[in-house]
Write a protein that holds these residues in place. Structure first.
Motif, mmCIF file in Angstrom:
data_model
loop_
_atom_site.group_PDB
_atom_site.id
_atom_site.type_symbol
_atom_site.label_atom_id
_atom_site.label_comp_id
_atom_site.label_asym_id
_atom_site.label_seq_id
_atom_site.Cartn_x
_atom_site.Cartn_y
_atom_site.Cartn_z
ATOM 1 N N GLN A 197 54.670 83.979 4.448
ATOM 2 C CA GLN A 197 55.356 82.740 4.804
ATOM 3 C C GLN A 197 54.516 81.918 5.788
ATOM 4 N N GLU A 198 53.646 82.591 6.555
ATOM 5 C CA GLU A 198 52.765 81.852 7.458
ATOM 6 C C GLU A 198 51.807 80.959 6.676
ATOM 7 N N ALA A 199 51.360 81.435 5.516
ATOM 8 C CA ALA A 199 50.451 80.636 4.702
ATOM 9 C C ALA A 199 51.136 79.369 4.208
ATOM 10 N N LEU A 200 52.406 79.470 3.832
ATOM 11 C CA LEU A 200 53.129 78.273 3.410
ATOM 12 C C LEU A 200 53.324 77.321 4.586
ATOM 13 N N HIS A 201 53.613 77.867 5.745
ATOM 14 C CA HIS A 201 53.780 77.043 6.945
ATOM 15 C C HIS A 201 52.491 76.287 7.251
ATOM 16 N N ASP A 202 51.354 76.970 7.144
ATOM 17 C CA ASP A 202 50.065 76.322 7.407
ATOM 18 C C ASP A 202 49.792 75.216 6.397
ATOM 19 N N ALA A 203 50.103 75.470 5.119
ATOM 20 C CA ALA A 203 49.888 74.450 4.085
ATOM 21 C C ALA A 203 50.771 73.234 4.331
ATOM 22 N N PHE A 204 51.973 73.458 4.795
ATOM 23 C CA PHE A 204 52.878 72.341 5.104
ATOM 24 C C PHE A 204 52.325 71.512 6.252
ATOM 25 N N LYS A 205 51.871 72.159 7.308
ATOM 26 C CA LYS A 205 51.349 71.439 8.470
ATOM 27 C C LYS A 205 50.073 70.675 8.115
ATOM 28 N N ALA A 206 49.338 71.195 7.124
ATOM 29 C CA ALA A 206 48.110 70.519 6.695
ATOM 30 C C ALA A 206 48.380 69.376 5.722
ATOM 31 N N GLU A 266 49.600 69.593 2.634
ATOM 32 C CA GLU A 266 49.214 69.949 1.268
ATOM 33 C C GLU A 266 50.394 70.121 0.318
ATOM 34 N N LEU A 267 51.608 69.931 0.808
ATOM 35 C CA LEU A 267 52.777 70.270 -0.006
ATOM 36 C C LEU A 267 53.702 69.084 -0.269
ATOM 37 N N ASP A 268 53.244 67.875 -0.102
ATOM 38 C CA ASP A 268 54.089 66.706 -0.365
ATOM 39 C C ASP A 268 54.087 66.393 -1.859
ATOM 40 N N ARG A 269 54.734 67.269 -2.628
ATOM 41 C CA ARG A 269 54.766 67.133 -4.079
ATOM 42 C C ARG A 269 55.811 68.091 -4.634
ATOM 43 N N ASP A 270 56.043 68.019 -5.940
ATOM 44 C CA ASP A 270 56.909 68.992 -6.599
ATOM 45 C C ASP A 270 56.133 70.302 -6.766
ATOM 46 N N PHE A 271 56.791 71.429 -6.469
ATOM 47 C CA PHE A 271 56.129 72.719 -6.665
ATOM 48 C C PHE A 271 57.150 73.841 -6.532
ATOM 49 N N VAL A 272 56.748 75.003 -7.017
ATOM 50 C CA VAL A 272 57.510 76.230 -6.791
ATOM 51 C C VAL A 272 56.655 77.129 -5.900
ATOM 52 N N ALA A 273 57.163 77.426 -4.709
ATOM 53 C CA ALA A 273 56.450 78.321 -3.801
ATOM 54 C C ALA A 273 56.652 79.758 -4.275
ATOM 55 N N VAL A 274 55.578 80.430 -4.594
ATOM 56 C CA VAL A 274 55.616 81.829 -5.012
ATOM 57 C C VAL A 274 55.057 82.647 -3.854
ATOM 58 N N VAL A 275 55.934 83.300 -3.123
ATOM 59 C CA VAL A 275 55.530 84.080 -1.953
ATOM 60 C C VAL A 275 55.674 85.557 -2.319
ATOM 61 N N ARG A 276 54.553 86.195 -2.526
ATOM 62 C CA ARG A 276 54.536 87.551 -3.081
ATOM 63 C C ARG A 276 54.086 88.570 -2.033
#
Length: 607
Positions: A457-466, A468-478
């Motif tokens: 979940q930290e990786a998703l948080h970092d991508a959001f702060k950068a 990189e996630l202002d779009r449609d997507f499905v977050a796959v956190v494995r």
């Protein structure tokens, strides 16, 4: 009539599936009871150790085998708001026991951790396994064989399921669960959520966030949103393990204390030394489990119980499956809207009529098994009440109110918020998953978008702060399953995905981790099994693959040709960072032994 028949049919198939294992279980608890499971089998040395610290009067009582002795298992600590009130309970229980010519001893304490404190921290990776540790710690406390019945003091997320597993393991003992109640209402949950989103977007600072959180979580008692802790209390009541009306009375009130004293006396009345012997292992059967699942759906309760209820049922020799839970959801209407499924908190729910109203409505509709045993006696109708304080300080009970005090929060069966409970099993080429839709708007229940694959979940948080996630997507956190890292709750994702959804993007989450009772407005396919570490297809998804989540039709798929998906390999990633620090090295054995999420994720192998 259709829903009633469906529930009866599901109960019948659970009973049939469980026949062999249930018979073995019942024989085991009968054997335990027949071996005189109390002080009569102890040697003088055993017994002297067992009451060495007691008062002279209690020693005299415990010297024989005619006075019932109540074992207290407590999850007290004063860091957890929900468990702090238990500090005074043992003395209340001992006084109540003496009033009915019984005795009581604290048999043992169990750990109680707070997921709210450990969210996003390494300690969260111990959370799910703490359930099994609690069951084991309870077993140690009760193994002294000094007790004729037990009371269990626990409230929150893994504590009650752990206590339940242990109570059923010691199924020859009668027991009563004693709650502490919710804290009084503070900052409304929707306002707290807004501040969290503003903080995630950098629009307010840490000081403002801490002020909001402190106004929300502000005193003794459970958090007031309808997460796992309050779902636990609903389950204990609707399954007949609380005294009627006990669940949602605030701590530190005369009624709360009266309920506690009453529960202790009730537990002592159920022992084999009296005429109403009610071993919990016989009391809880397939009908009780189904009633619990129906209550979970009718209130929009925690997704954690799709794991815990399977493990609890297995401890009683009952084989419950995700499909049973999903089919019961289809047959059960949603009658309550409590945050995150609405704006109200659990105090508002209680004031509107609470569990007494809800149980009455479900019974009248034929959606609960009335013919169950409870700690109050035969049948569930005595739980369709409202508990009050009598003039003499005891508990009085009135019939549940005829109408809801607030139909934005609690409605009668005829005015259900939606026809199903909102918990569904998703199936497809990614395996099986759970989704909670009671807070997800209908137009958000079908998401088809490219995958963004992350291993934390930290990786998703970092991508959001950068950005990189202002779009449609499905977050796959494995690699978030029980064997990978203990299956932590991933609440750091809730706020981020909520922000992106509010910006107009179509987003969803797919993970082999958990989201719990706080699963909210963003569609989340959780508990994906098999998990990535076991070679599950979730580990084969690549960035840009189109993932289709259809909550209404119950499907979860990656739109990749079967042959290609089969040929892909799950990547090897370094999980050593999850193996040490904050006690995680002590749980290596648990990670290795943990079962699949759809089998209860237990280290015991019961399911």
């Amino acid at each position: 009539m259709g829903a009633r028949k469906d529930i009866e049919a599901i109960t019948d198939r659970i009973r049939e599936r469980s026949k062999a294992s249930r018979e073995i279980y019942l024989q085991r608890i009968a054997d335990a009871a027949s071996r005189t499971a109390n002080r009569a089998v102890l040697s003088c040395g055993n017994l002297a150790h067992g009451f060495a610290a007691c008062s002279a009067a209690d020693k005299a009582a415990l010297s024989g085998d005619k006075v019932p002795n109540l074992g207290i298992i407590t999850a007290y600590n004063d860091m957890l708001s929900a468990h702090q009130p238990f500090e005074t309970y043992p003395q209340l229980i001992k006084e109540a026991a003496r009033e009915v010519d019984g005795t009581a001893q604290v048999a043992g304490g169990v750990p109680a951790m707070c997921d709210g404190v450990t969210q996003g921290q390494p300690g969260m990776e111990l959370s799910l396994f703490s359930r099994d540790v609690i069951a084991m710690a309870t077993a140690i406390g009760l193994s002294h064989n000094m007790f004729d019945a037990a009371v269990y003091l626990g409230v929150c997320d893994k504590i009650v399921p752990g206590l339940m597993i242990a109570a059923l393991t010691f199924g020859h003992l009668p027991c009563v669960f004693i709650p502490a109640g919710p804290m009084t209402s503070g900052l409304p949950n929707d306002e707290k959520a807004k501040i969290r989103q503003l903080y995630a977007e950098g629009k307010v600072g840490r000081a403002e966030l801490l002020e909001a959180e402190s106004k929300s979580y502000h005193g003794p008692g459970t958090c007031t949103f309808y997460g796992t802790a309050n779902s636990n209390q609903m389950l204990m009541e609707i399954m007949g393990l609380h005294t009627p009306g006990a669940s949602f009375v605030n701590p530190g009130t005369p009624l709360r204390d009266a309920l506690t004293r009453e529960a202790a006396k009730r537990a002592l009345s159920l022992t084999a030394l009296g005429n109403a012997y009610t071993p919990v292992g016989r009391m809880i059967d397939e009908r009780s489990i189904v009633n619990g699942v129906v209550g979970l759906h009718a209130t929009g309760g925690s997704t954690n119980h799709t794991i815990h209820l399977i493990a609890i049922a297995a401890a009683a020799g009952i084989r419950l499956t995700w499909q049973d839970i999903s089919d019961l959801s289809d047959a059960t209407p949603l009658l309550a809207r409590v945050y995150p499924n609405g704006l109200a908190d659990v105090n508002h729910f209680h004031a509107a009529g609470g569990l007494g109203f809800l149980i009455r409505e479900l019974l009248d509709a034929g959606l609960l098994h009335e013919d169950v045993q409870t700690v109050w006696g035969d049948g569930l109708h005595p739980y369709a009440i409202e508990a009050k304080l009598a003039a003499d300080g005891s508990v009085a009970r009135d019939p549940a109110p005829a109408s809801s005090g607030d139909e934005k929060v609690l409605v009668p069966y005829a005015k259900a918020f939606q026809p199903s409970g909102g918990l569904k099993v998703l199936t497809g080429n990614l395996g099986h998953a759970i989704i909670k839709t009671s807070a997800v708007k209908p137009e958000r229940r079908l998401i088809e978008a490219p995958a963004v694959v992350l291993d934390s979940q930290e990786a998703l948080h970092d991508a959001f702060k950068a950005g990189e996630l202002d779009r449609d997507f499905v977050a796959v956190v494995r690699f978030q399953g029980p064997r990978a890292n203990g299956m932590p709750e991933l609440h750091k994702l809730t706020t981020i995905l909520g922000v992106l959804q509010d910006r107009g993007h179509r987003v969803a989450l797919v993970t082999d981790g958990r989201m719990s009772g706080a699963s909210g407005k963003v569609p989340a396919a959780i508990h994906v099994t098999p998990e990535a570490l076991e070679g599950g297809p979730i580990g084969k998804i690549c960035d840009g693959d189109i993932v289709r989540l259809d909550a209404d039709n119950g499907t979860l798929e990656v739109l990749v040709a079967d042959a290609e998906l089969k040929a892909r390999k799950v990547p090897l990633i370094d999980l050593s960072g999850n193996e040490y620090g904050f006690g995680r090295e002590l749980f290596a054995g648990f990670r290795q032994m943990a079962g699949r999420a759809d089998q209860g994720a237990s280290a015991f192998g019961m399911a």
